[in-house]
Design a protein around this motif. Structure first.
Motif, PDB file in Angstrom:
ATOM      1  N   ALA A   1       0.837  -1.192   0.000  1.00  0.00           N
ATOM      2  CA  ALA A   1       0.000   0.000   0.000  1.00  0.00           C
ATOM      3  C   ALA A   1       0.876   1.247   0.000  1.00  0.00           C
ATOM      4  CB  ALA A   1      -0.905  -0.001   1.228  1.00  0.00           C
ATOM      5  N   THR A   2       0.669   2.092  -0.991  1.00  0.00           N
ATOM      6  CA  THR A   2       1.463   3.320  -1.103  1.00  0.00           C
ATOM      7  C   THR A   2       0.598   4.576  -0.984  1.00  0.00           C
ATOM      8  OG1 THR A   2       1.272   3.222  -3.521  1.00  0.00           O
ATOM      9  CG2 THR A   2       3.222   2.212  -2.515  1.00  0.00           C
ATOM     10  N   GLU A   3      -0.666   4.388  -0.634  1.00  0.00           N
ATOM     11  CA  GLU A   3      -1.556   5.528  -0.413  1.00  0.00           C
ATOM     12  C   GLU A   3      -2.634   5.110   0.580  1.00  0.00           C
ATOM     13  OE1 GLU A   3      -4.427   4.726  -4.292  1.00  0.00           O
ATOM     14  OE2 GLU A   3      -3.027   6.399  -4.310  1.00  0.00           O
ATOM     15  N   ASP A   4      -3.404   6.080   1.046  1.00  0.00           N
ATOM     16  CA  ASP A   4      -4.442   5.785   2.032  1.00  0.00           C
ATOM     17  C   ASP A   4      -5.341   4.649   1.553  1.00  0.00           C
ATOM     18  OD1 ASP A   4      -3.516   7.757   3.656  1.00  0.00           O
ATOM     19  OD2 ASP A   4      -5.030   9.237   3.114  1.00  0.00           O
ATOM     20  N   PRO A   5      -5.451   3.559   2.324  1.00  0.00           N
ATOM     21  CA  PRO A   5      -6.316   2.457   1.895  1.00  0.00           C
ATOM     22  C   PRO A   5      -7.798   2.711   2.168  1.00  0.00           C
ATOM     23  CG  PRO A   5      -5.238   1.902   3.951  1.00  0.00           C
ATOM     24  CD  PRO A   5      -4.661   3.215   3.517  1.00  0.00           C
ATOM     25  N   VAL A   6      -8.112   3.695   3.010  1.00  0.00           N
ATOM     26  CA  VAL A   6      -9.505   3.976   3.359  1.00  0.00           C
ATOM     27  C   VAL A   6      -9.873   5.377   2.869  1.00  0.00           C
ATOM     28  CG1 VAL A   6     -11.179   4.218   5.245  1.00  0.00           C
ATOM     29  CG2 VAL A   6      -9.399   2.468   5.363  1.00  0.00           C
ATOM     30  N   ALA A   7     -11.005   5.476   2.184  1.00  0.00           N
ATOM     31  CA  ALA A   7     -11.460   6.766   1.655  1.00  0.00           C
ATOM     32  C   ALA A   7     -11.829   7.714   2.794  1.00  0.00           C
ATOM     33  CB  ALA A   7     -12.653   6.552   0.734  1.00  0.00           C
ATOM     34  N   GLY A   8     -11.927   8.992   2.472  1.00  0.00           N
ATOM     35  CA  GLY A   8     -12.341   9.987   3.455  1.00  0.00           C
ATOM     36  C   GLY A   8     -13.775   9.750   3.889  1.00  0.00           C
ATOM     37  N   LEU A   9     -14.100  10.192   5.101  1.00  0.00           N
ATOM     38  CA  LEU A   9     -15.414   9.916   5.661  1.00  0.00           C
ATOM     39  C   LEU A   9     -16.533  10.535   4.823  1.00  0.00           C
ATOM     40  CD1 LEU A   9     -17.101   8.665   7.831  1.00  0.00           C
ATOM     41  CD2 LEU A   9     -16.673  10.650   9.284  1.00  0.00           C
ATOM     42  N   GLU A  10     -16.356  11.747   4.363  1.00  0.00           N
ATOM     43  CA  GLU A  10     -17.399  12.387   3.560  1.00  0.00           C
ATOM     44  C   GLU A  10     -17.643  11.611   2.276  1.00  0.00           C
ATOM     45  OE1 GLU A  10     -18.564  16.701   1.526  1.00  0.00           O
ATOM     46  OE2 GLU A  10     -16.711  16.486   2.671  1.00  0.00           O
ATOM     47  N   GLN A  11     -16.586  11.142   1.643  1.00  0.00           N
ATOM     48  CA  GLN A  11     -16.741  10.362   0.418  1.00  0.00           C
ATOM     49  C   GLN A  11     -17.441   9.040   0.708  1.00  0.00           C
ATOM     50  OE1 GLN A  11     -13.040   9.784  -1.659  1.00  0.00           O
ATOM     51  NE2 GLN A  11     -13.952   8.500  -3.246  1.00  0.00           N
ATOM     52  N   ILE A  12     -17.119   8.401   1.820  1.00  0.00           N
ATOM     53  CA  ILE A  12     -17.770   7.141   2.181  1.00  0.00           C
ATOM     54  C   ILE A  12     -19.269   7.346   2.363  1.00  0.00           C
ATOM     55  CG2 ILE A  12     -17.990   5.405   3.992  1.00  0.00           C
ATOM     56  CD1 ILE A  12     -14.996   5.654   4.471  1.00  0.00           C
ATOM     57  N   LEU A  13     -19.641   8.411   3.061  1.00  0.00           N
ATOM     58  CA  LEU A  13     -21.054   8.631   3.382  1.00  0.00           C
ATOM     59  C   LEU A  13     -21.836   9.209   2.216  1.00  0.00           C
ATOM     60  CD1 LEU A  13     -20.760  10.077   7.003  1.00  0.00           C
ATOM     61  CD2 LEU A  13     -21.195   7.718   6.323  1.00  0.00           C
TER      62      LEU A  13
END
Length: 511
Positions: free
Chosen positions: A140-152
């Motif tokens: 993993a070379t970048e954030d594996p979890v999206a931002g909360l606003e994008q998730i919701l």
């Protein structure tokens, strides 16, 4: 004395002085370097052993470099897992089924707390150490979890959790808002103006897993005939009044709930004089009115249950479909629009926000995503994925809870809040589990950590032992060497004195 004898003596003395000077240079070099020789050839018979031990030390030092990096990753994993476990416990406490208190922004107090916890959980799952994101699998070379606003909320082209939850609720509620059932109008026969029988039916609207599924009807009502259900899909049941039931008699309808239609739920209705209490229906002026009262009571209960418990079940199903992607699974979407008459789910990988974008190949063991070779034939696995059971449960439960809308503050909202809170608490800590999924992961990581520590200690001991032996082979005794150098100095001085006497003789001395 003969001339040739004097010449020979001078040559011998010169060689002796030269030899002593060379030996002196060697001893001085040994004293300066601490080594017997500059090359393995000068060590003697122990050179093969020295070479072998030197190679072993080199391998150990290589393993120790790997151990340093693995230790940094594993120690950070342990720290973040400890905090994630705290967040799980705090989340379970925050999602209190009995704490329905709306704030000015329309959220409940529990939702506001859950949102704060969720922000921290997402940040922890995006922890990075020296360019490696710990919860993203192998590389993993970048954030594996999206931002909360994008998730919701999703993006302009991909649906977020809130949209997926809404579509699932439409599919489970149906067009009638009563769990995908059709409660028909009364069909009544008369003799003159007197009703002789009155019938209504409850029918599933199709063959699918959404909404309620009719299981059985048990009637204790006098003068009432129940036909069905027949066990087919879609199923139906007919309830026919041929006369008036007696006060206190009861009819019970049983249904099963999505998504797998195995969890049962039942509604009982008791004949009463006024039907003013929940779970009752009024005996009317005639059988038609009584049948209509029971029909209305059943439909009202189905609508109420659809807006509360069924909605909470629908939200949980939607969240599972959105978040449960471990091992390469795609998020699932309701096959629509229209959604209120949908009969199936479809793969939604292209149309849904990928909340987790780390390593997601098919596997049963995420630990194998990251390995470190720490000794000959010994490696430790310490990979982790944010969408593993335990970790995903934290994100899923908190995100689902804060996505719900209780802003109207009605009694129905309170019941919906209570049902959803109980379900999300169960996700955070299942009753059947002795320990949480986070603790299970932490235990496996701790085993890897202990293996690394024990191996590191063993490497230190072996390296020290090897270096001691190498030093014995390559090294010198400084005290003995100093004494030898002093003796050489004495011998050289004596040789120079003797040589100077010899060199000062002339041909006249031999005449």
């Amino acid at each position: 004395m003969a001339i040739d004898t004097i010449t020979t003596s001078r040559s011998y003395m010169t060689k002796q002085v030269t030899s002593l000077s060379k030996t002196m240079a060697e001893k001085t070099t040994q004293l300066a370097t601490g080594k017997v020789a500059r090359t393995y050839g000068g060590i003697g018979n122990n050179r093969l052993l020295d070479l072998e031990l030197t190679q072993k030390v080199g391998r150990i030092e290589s393993y120790q470099q790997t151990i340093v990096q693995a230790n940094l990753h594993i120690e950070t994993l342990n720290l973040t897992l400890e905090r994630l476990e705290d967040l799980r416990i705090d989340g379970k406490s925050a999602i209190d089924p009995n704490d329905f208190e709306l704030q000015a922004d329309g959220q409940t107090r529990a939702q506001a707390t859950a949102e704060i916890l969720l922000y921290e959980a997402v940040n922890l799952l995006n922890t990075e150490v020296a360019g490696h994101y710990l919860y993203g699998g192998s590389h993993a070379t970048e954030d594996p979890v999206a931002g909360l606003e994008q998730i919701l909320e999703g993006t302009s082209t991909q649906a977020g959790l809130k949209q997926v939850i809404d579509e699932f609720y439409q599919a489970n509620a149906g067009a009638n808002g009563n769990g995908r059932l059709d409660v028909s109008a009364l069909t009544t026969n008369y003799i003159g103006i007197v009703p002789t029988d009155s019938t209504f039916s409850i029918t599933e609207d199709g063959a699918h897993d959404f909404g309620f599924d009719i299981s059985s009807v048990t009637s204790g009502l006098s003068n009432v005939t129940v036909t069905g259900p027949g066990g087919l899909d879609p199923d139906n049941v007919d309830i026919q009044f041929t006369g008036q039931p007696a006060l206190g008699e009861t009819i019970t309808l049983e249904f099963t709930l999505p998504p797998d239609q195995t969890e049962p739920v039942s509604f009982s209705f008791t004949a009463s004089s006024d039907g003013g209490e929940d779970g009752t229906f009024a005996i009317g002026a005639d059988l038609e009115e009584s049948a209509g009262n029971l029909r209305d009571a059943i439909n009202a209960e189905l609508e109420k249950y659809t807006q509360t418990t069924l909605r909470a079940i629908s939200d949980e199903w939607a969240a599972d479909s959105f978040f449960d992607t471990f091992g390469g699974a795609e998020p699932m979407r309701v096959d629509g629009p229209p959604f209120d008459s949908a009969t199936a789910l479809v793969a939604g990988g292209a149309t849904t926000v990928s909340w987790y974008t780390g390593e997601n190949t098919a596997t049963d063991n995420a630990r194998e995503d990251k390995s470190a070779v720490i000794d000959t034939n010994l490696s430790v696995d310490y990979g982790a994925r944010a969408n593993e059971t335990g970790l995903v449960d934290i994100v899923k439960s908190l995100a689902t809870f804060i996505s719900a809308d209780f802003s109207a503050g009605t009694d129905t909202d309170k019941l919906y809040y209570n049902d959803l809170a109980q379900k999300m608490r169960y996700v955070l800590e299942p009753d059947t589990s002795d320990q949480s999924g986070v603790v299970n992961i932490s235990t496996e990581i701790s085993i890897a950590y202990r293996t690394v520590q024990n191996t590191s200690d063993r490497h230190d001991q072996m390296r020290s032992s090897y270096l001691t032996t190498i030093d014995e082979i390559e090294g010198v005794d400084n005290e003995l060497l100093a004494a030898e150098i002093l003796q050489l100095q004495t011998n050289i001085e004596a040789s120079y004195r003797a040589s100077s006497i010899v060199y000062q003789l002339s041909i006249v001395d031999y005449l």
